[in-house]
Design a protein around this motif. Sequence first.
Motif, mmCIF file in Angstrom:
data_model
loop_
_atom_site.group_PDB
_atom_site.id
_atom_site.type_symbol
_atom_site.label_atom_id
_atom_site.label_comp_id
_atom_site.label_asym_id
_atom_site.label_seq_id
_atom_site.Cartn_x
_atom_site.Cartn_y
_atom_site.Cartn_z
ATOM 1 N N HIS A 50 -28.933 6.933 19.063
ATOM 2 C CA HIS A 50 -30.274 7.460 19.324
ATOM 3 C C HIS A 50 -31.208 6.290 19.636
ATOM 4 C CE1 HIS A 50 -34.145 9.380 18.713
ATOM 5 N NE2 HIS A 50 -33.520 10.540 18.821
ATOM 6 N N PRO A 51 -31.966 6.385 20.723
ATOM 7 C CA PRO A 51 -32.812 5.256 21.137
ATOM 8 C C PRO A 51 -33.830 4.801 20.083
ATOM 9 C CG PRO A 51 -32.652 6.880 22.890
ATOM 10 C CD PRO A 51 -32.002 7.475 21.684
ATOM 11 N N HIS A 52 -34.278 5.715 19.203
ATOM 12 C CA HIS A 52 -35.295 5.363 18.212
ATOM 13 C C HIS A 52 -34.757 5.343 16.784
ATOM 14 C CE1 HIS A 52 -38.138 5.698 21.469
ATOM 15 N NE2 HIS A 52 -37.742 6.941 21.692
ATOM 16 N N ASP A 53 -33.804 6.217 16.489
ATOM 17 C CA ASP A 53 -33.306 6.366 15.115
ATOM 18 C C ASP A 53 -32.012 5.603 14.849
ATOM 19 O OD1 ASP A 53 -35.460 8.027 14.561
ATOM 20 O OD2 ASP A 53 -34.361 9.842 15.121
ATOM 21 N N GLY A 54 -31.461 4.943 15.838
ATOM 22 C CA GLY A 54 -30.218 4.200 15.651
ATOM 23 C C GLY A 54 -28.991 5.090 15.756
ATOM 24 N N LYS A 55 -27.885 4.600 15.250
ATOM 25 C CA LYS A 55 -26.608 5.318 15.375
ATOM 26 C C LYS A 55 -26.506 6.419 14.314
ATOM 27 C CE LYS A 55 -24.243 1.571 17.573
ATOM 28 N NZ LYS A 55 -23.123 1.570 18.434
ATOM 29 N N ILE A 56 -26.034 7.584 14.776
ATOM 30 C CA ILE A 56 -25.814 8.745 13.917
ATOM 31 C C ILE A 56 -24.424 9.281 14.232
ATOM 32 C CG2 ILE A 56 -26.636 11.021 13.218
ATOM 33 C CD1 ILE A 56 -29.343 10.245 14.591
ATOM 34 N N ALA A 57 -23.626 9.482 13.189
ATOM 35 C CA ALA A 57 -22.286 10.045 13.364
ATOM 36 C C ALA A 57 -22.370 11.566 13.254
ATOM 37 C CB ALA A 57 -21.346 9.481 12.307
#
Length: 111
Positions: A50-57
């Motif tokens: 995610h460009p703002h929230d970082g990596k999400i699995a």
Amino acid sequence: MAAFTMSRRNVKAEREKNVFRHFLKRVGWPDDEALVELRNEPEPDILYSHPHDGKIAFELTEICSEDMARAISTHSNEALWTSDPSKKALDKLEKIYKTPFPIELLCYTDG
């Protein structure tokens, strides 16, 4: 047998990727091919950057089986007996995943 299993795994992975990209459009998140990464067990199915929230699995699970969807579409006037699809989702919640990123469970129907 291994080729059949690998082919089946690839089909499942591509299907999940398509479902996930549809999810991205619905929630209004960027749908750039470079942001969506298919992963193998013991990791969740998809790693999204995610460009703002970082990596999400994301672990995906279908809550309506393909067989049931097919039966409903071809026999819509008949009664069907089925099991509770929530058990499959609950099984996913108990599974141990290997990732340093936050994990979300995405339940979907595709039929």
